[in-house]
Design a protein around this motif. Structure first.
Motif, PDB file in Angstrom:
ATOM      1  N   GLN A   1      37.436  86.126  67.802  1.00  0.00           N
ATOM      2  CA  GLN A   1      36.505  86.956  68.432  1.00  0.00           C
ATOM      3  C   GLN A   1      36.181  88.282  67.500  1.00  0.00           C
ATOM      4  O   GLN A   1      35.384  89.019  67.755  1.00  0.00           O
ATOM      5  CB  GLN A   1      37.470  87.706  69.333  1.00  0.00           C
ATOM      6  N   GLU A   2      36.497  88.022  66.135  1.00  0.00           N
ATOM      7  CA  GLU A   2      36.253  89.041  64.976  1.00  0.00           C
ATOM      8  C   GLU A   2      34.840  88.911  64.743  1.00  0.00           C
ATOM      9  O   GLU A   2      34.366  87.587  64.767  1.00  0.00           O
ATOM     10  CB  GLU A   2      37.358  89.007  64.213  1.00  0.00           C
ATOM     11  N   ARG A   3      34.128  89.809  64.300  1.00  0.00           N
ATOM     12  CA  ARG A   3      32.865  89.829  63.589  1.00  0.00           C
ATOM     13  C   ARG A   3      33.169  90.193  62.264  1.00  0.00           C
ATOM     14  O   ARG A   3      33.592  90.998  61.922  1.00  0.00           O
ATOM     15  CB  ARG A   3      31.970  90.617  64.256  1.00  0.00           C
ATOM     16  N   VAL A   4      32.665  89.172  61.090  1.00  0.00           N
ATOM     17  CA  VAL A   4      32.705  89.519  59.865  1.00  0.00           C
ATOM     18  C   VAL A   4      31.703  90.485  59.352  1.00  0.00           C
ATOM     19  O   VAL A   4      31.745  91.462  58.511  1.00  0.00           O
ATOM     20  CB  VAL A   4      32.539  88.204  58.973  1.00  0.00           C
ATOM     21  N   PHE A   5      30.336  90.257  59.980  1.00  0.00           N
ATOM     22  CA  PHE A   5      29.421  91.141  59.582  1.00  0.00           C
ATOM     23  C   PHE A   5      28.957  91.981  60.669  1.00  0.00           C
ATOM     24  O   PHE A   5      28.867  91.503  61.964  1.00  0.00           O
ATOM     25  CB  PHE A   5      28.112  90.213  59.094  1.00  0.00           C
ATOM     26  N   ASP A   6      28.244  93.191  60.245  1.00  0.00           N
ATOM     27  CA  ASP A   6      27.610  94.085  61.398  1.00  0.00           C
ATOM     28  C   ASP A   6      26.145  93.674  61.718  1.00  0.00           C
ATOM     29  O   ASP A   6      25.462  94.067  60.617  1.00  0.00           O
ATOM     30  CB  ASP A   6      27.992  95.371  60.646  1.00  0.00           C
TER      31      ASP A   6
ATOM     32  N   SER B   1      43.997  77.689  59.310  1.00  0.00           N
ATOM     33  CA  SER B   1      42.826  77.306  58.489  1.00  0.00           C
ATOM     34  C   SER B   1      41.916  76.715  59.357  1.00  0.00           C
ATOM     35  O   SER B   1      40.575  77.318  59.048  1.00  0.00           O
ATOM     36  CB  SER B   1      43.306  75.859  57.643  1.00  0.00           C
ATOM     37  N   ASN B   2      41.998  76.208  60.340  1.00  0.00           N
ATOM     38  CA  ASN B   2      41.153  75.853  61.479  1.00  0.00           C
ATOM     39  C   ASN B   2      40.394  77.095  61.829  1.00  0.00           C
ATOM     40  O   ASN B   2      39.167  77.366  62.029  1.00  0.00           O
ATOM     41  CB  ASN B   2      41.439  74.931  62.412  1.00  0.00           C
ATOM     42  N   ALA B   3      41.105  78.223  62.107  1.00  0.00           N
ATOM     43  CA  ALA B   3      40.437  79.528  62.617  1.00  0.00           C
ATOM     44  C   ALA B   3      39.603  80.063  61.780  1.00  0.00           C
ATOM     45  O   ALA B   3      38.693  80.694  62.239  1.00  0.00           O
ATOM     46  CB  ALA B   3      41.838  80.432  63.093  1.00  0.00           C
ATOM     47  N   PHE B   4      39.984  79.970  60.401  1.00  0.00           N
ATOM     48  CA  PHE B   4      39.012  80.637  59.385  1.00  0.00           C
ATOM     49  C   PHE B   4      37.808  79.724  59.253  1.00  0.00           C
ATOM     50  O   PHE B   4      36.676  80.427  59.209  1.00  0.00           O
ATOM     51  CB  PHE B   4      39.746  80.513  57.977  1.00  0.00           C
ATOM     52  N   LEU B   5      37.884  78.460  59.439  1.00  0.00           N
ATOM     53  CA  LEU B   5      36.541  77.663  59.470  1.00  0.00           C
ATOM     54  C   LEU B   5      35.607  77.900  60.455  1.00  0.00           C
ATOM     55  O   LEU B   5      34.501  78.143  60.286  1.00  0.00           O
ATOM     56  CB  LEU B   5      37.124  76.007  59.125  1.00  0.00           C
ATOM     57  N   LEU B   6      36.335  78.029  61.702  1.00  0.00           N
ATOM     58  CA  LEU B   6      35.402  78.352  62.729  1.00  0.00           C
ATOM     59  C   LEU B   6      34.959  79.764  62.765  1.00  0.00           C
ATOM     60  O   LEU B   6      33.885  80.104  63.272  1.00  0.00           O
ATOM     61  CB  LEU B   6      36.262  78.209  64.082  1.00  0.00           C
ATOM     62  N   LEU B   7      35.878  80.806  62.184  1.00  0.00           N
ATOM     63  CA  LEU B   7      35.111  82.022  62.095  1.00  0.00           C
ATOM     64  C   LEU B   7      33.986  82.069  61.242  1.00  0.00           C
ATOM     65  O   LEU B   7      32.913  82.794  61.336  1.00  0.00           O
ATOM     66  CB  LEU B   7      36.437  83.009  61.603  1.00  0.00           C
ATOM     67  N   GLY B   8      34.246  81.382  60.115  1.00  0.00           N
ATOM     68  CA  GLY B   8      33.297  81.420  58.889  1.00  0.00           C
ATOM     69  C   GLY B   8      31.758  80.837  59.437  1.00  0.00           C
ATOM     70  O   GLY B   8      31.039  81.465  59.445  1.00  0.00           O
ATOM     71  N   GLU B   9      32.092  79.574  60.240  1.00  0.00           N
ATOM     72  CA  GLU B   9      30.773  79.053  60.727  1.00  0.00           C
ATOM     73  C   GLU B   9      30.114  79.883  61.780  1.00  0.00           C
ATOM     74  O   GLU B   9      28.866  80.037  61.552  1.00  0.00           O
ATOM     75  CB  GLU B   9      31.316  77.643  61.287  1.00  0.00           C
ATOM     76  N   GLU B  10      30.788  80.388  62.648  1.00  0.00           N
ATOM     77  CA  GLU B  10      30.245  81.061  63.678  1.00  0.00           C
ATOM     78  C   GLU B  10      29.627  82.440  63.254  1.00  0.00           C
ATOM     79  O   GLU B  10      28.587  82.802  63.649  1.00  0.00           O
ATOM     80  CB  GLU B  10      31.356  81.433  64.784  1.00  0.00           C
ATOM     81  N   ASN B  11      30.363  83.076  62.251  1.00  0.00           N
ATOM     82  CA  ASN B  11      29.800  84.350  61.715  1.00  0.00           C
ATOM     83  C   ASN B  11      28.687  84.050  60.912  1.00  0.00           C
ATOM     84  O   ASN B  11      27.905  85.224  60.920  1.00  0.00           O
ATOM     85  CB  ASN B  11      30.858  85.184  60.895  1.00  0.00           C
ATOM     86  N   LEU B  12      28.620  83.093  60.064  1.00  0.00           N
ATOM     87  CA  LEU B  12      27.358  82.884  59.460  1.00  0.00           C
ATOM     88  C   LEU B  12      26.224  82.782  60.383  1.00  0.00           C
ATOM     89  O   LEU B  12      25.195  83.144  59.813  1.00  0.00           O
ATOM     90  CB  LEU B  12      27.673  81.562  58.395  1.00  0.00           C
ATOM     91  N   ALA B  13      26.181  81.911  61.199  1.00  0.00           N
ATOM     92  CA  ALA B  13      25.077  81.661  62.158  1.00  0.00           C
ATOM     93  C   ALA B  13      24.907  83.175  62.788  1.00  0.00           C
ATOM     94  O   ALA B  13      23.486  83.345  63.005  1.00  0.00           O
ATOM     95  CB  ALA B  13      25.432  80.845  63.367  1.00  0.00           C
ATOM     96  N   HIS B  14      25.711  83.965  63.247  1.00  0.00           N
ATOM     97  CA  HIS B  14      25.338  85.257  63.857  1.00  0.00           C
ATOM     98  C   HIS B  14      24.785  86.194  62.661  1.00  0.00           C
ATOM     99  O   HIS B  14      24.121  87.047  63.058  1.00  0.00           O
ATOM    100  CB  HIS B  14      26.764  85.875  64.264  1.00  0.00           C
ATOM    101  N   PHE B  15      25.153  85.966  61.439  1.00  0.00           N
ATOM    102  CA  PHE B  15      24.462  86.848  60.472  1.00  0.00           C
ATOM    103  C   PHE B  15      23.019  86.452  59.812  1.00  0.00           C
ATOM    104  O   PHE B  15      22.186  87.290  59.869  1.00  0.00           O
ATOM    105  CB  PHE B  15      25.301  86.593  59.244  1.00  0.00           C
ATOM    106  N   THR B  16      22.699  85.081  60.172  1.00  0.00           N
ATOM    107  CA  THR B  16      21.516  84.700  59.844  1.00  0.00           C
ATOM    108  C   THR B  16      20.620  84.636  60.874  1.00  0.00           C
ATOM    109  O   THR B  16      19.476  85.102  60.521  1.00  0.00           O
ATOM    110  CB  THR B  16      21.791  83.044  59.067  1.00  0.00           C
ATOM    111  N   GLU B  17      20.741  84.523  62.013  1.00  0.00           N
ATOM    112  CA  GLU B  17      20.153  84.654  63.102  1.00  0.00           C
ATOM    113  C   GLU B  17      19.154  85.785  63.267  1.00  0.00           C
ATOM    114  O   GLU B  17      18.002  86.012  63.324  1.00  0.00           O
ATOM    115  CB  GLU B  17      20.627  84.505  64.431  1.00  0.00           C
ATOM    116  N   PRO B  18      19.748  87.152  63.179  1.00  0.00           N
ATOM    117  CA  PRO B  18      19.093  88.317  63.125  1.00  0.00           C
ATOM    118  C   PRO B  18      18.096  88.717  62.015  1.00  0.00           C
ATOM    119  O   PRO B  18      16.965  89.229  62.027  1.00  0.00           O
ATOM    120  CB  PRO B  18      19.952  89.569  63.361  1.00  0.00           C
ATOM    121  N   ILE B  19      18.709  88.080  60.687  1.00  0.00           N
ATOM    122  CA  ILE B  19      17.821  88.195  59.746  1.00  0.00           C
ATOM    123  C   ILE B  19      16.550  87.488  59.548  1.00  0.00           C
ATOM    124  O   ILE B  19      15.234  87.874  59.389  1.00  0.00           O
ATOM    125  CB  ILE B  19      18.698  87.874  58.213  1.00  0.00           C
ATOM    126  N   GLU B  20      17.055  86.144  59.926  1.00  0.00           N
ATOM    127  CA  GLU B  20      15.672  85.138  60.043  1.00  0.00           C
ATOM    128  C   GLU B  20      14.499  85.605  61.249  1.00  0.00           C
ATOM    129  O   GLU B  20      13.456  85.359  61.079  1.00  0.00           O
ATOM    130  CB  GLU B  20      16.170  83.769  60.356  1.00  0.00           C
TER     131      GLU B  20
END
Length: 172
Positions: A62-67, A144-163
């Protein structure tokens, strides 16, 4: 009506078969009982430890890596500082997250009436052949699976608003 292939009748020992072989289970009940005794993954303390680990992993996702709350345009330095602050907040949370999982696993194993797991093992050879290792490997894979899913989801949430803010075409 139940399909005939869905019902399997396991053979049971019969007096006409001679004396029973103690190594062969006599029916499903005894086979299941032996499985439960030999497999520690069905023990309540192990189930509690793995359930606590999974719950913590779900909380982490549920955490967000990026603001990514960009209300107004900002300079590059402001953007970098905002993102670094967000990453540092999560970094502190991850340290607490790992320690909490460790303590919950230890607490769960301490509730066991029979101490199957030696959490104070110092010999790496004994640890590798112990019953504790498969439990900790399972917990590590969950993390490890939680880290993987956290990274994938947060990367998508980070790139969407920038793109979304990048113009499709730039004319000079």
């Amino acid at each position: 009506e139940v399909h005939y292939l869905a019902v399997k009748v396991l053979p049971c020992w019969d007096d006409s078969m001679g004396p029973p072989d103690p190594a062969i289970p006599q029916g499903y009940g005894q086979a299941f009982e032996r499985f439960c005794k030999s497999s520690l993954r069905v023990k309540p303390e192990v189930c509690m430890a793995l359930a606590a680990t999974r719950g913590m992993c779900l909380d982490l996702m549920q955490e967000r890596v990026f603001d990514t709350a960009f209300g107004q345009p900002m300079r590059l330095q402001e953007f970098v500082e905002k993102e670094e602050a967000s990453i540092m907040r999560l970094k502190g949370r991850l340290g607490m997250w790992v320690n909490t999982i460790r303590s919950r696993i230890t607490q769960s194993l301490a509730t066991a009436t029979v101490k199957w797991f030696n959490t104070n093992e110092t010999s790496i050879e004994s640890y590798r052949s112990s019953r504790l290792r498969p439990l900790l490997v399972c917990a590590r894979l969950m993390m490890s699976n939680a880290f993987l899913l956290l990274g994938e989801e947060n990367l998508a949430h980070f790139t969407e608003p920038i793109e979304a803010r990048v113009p499709v075409r730039v004319e000079v």
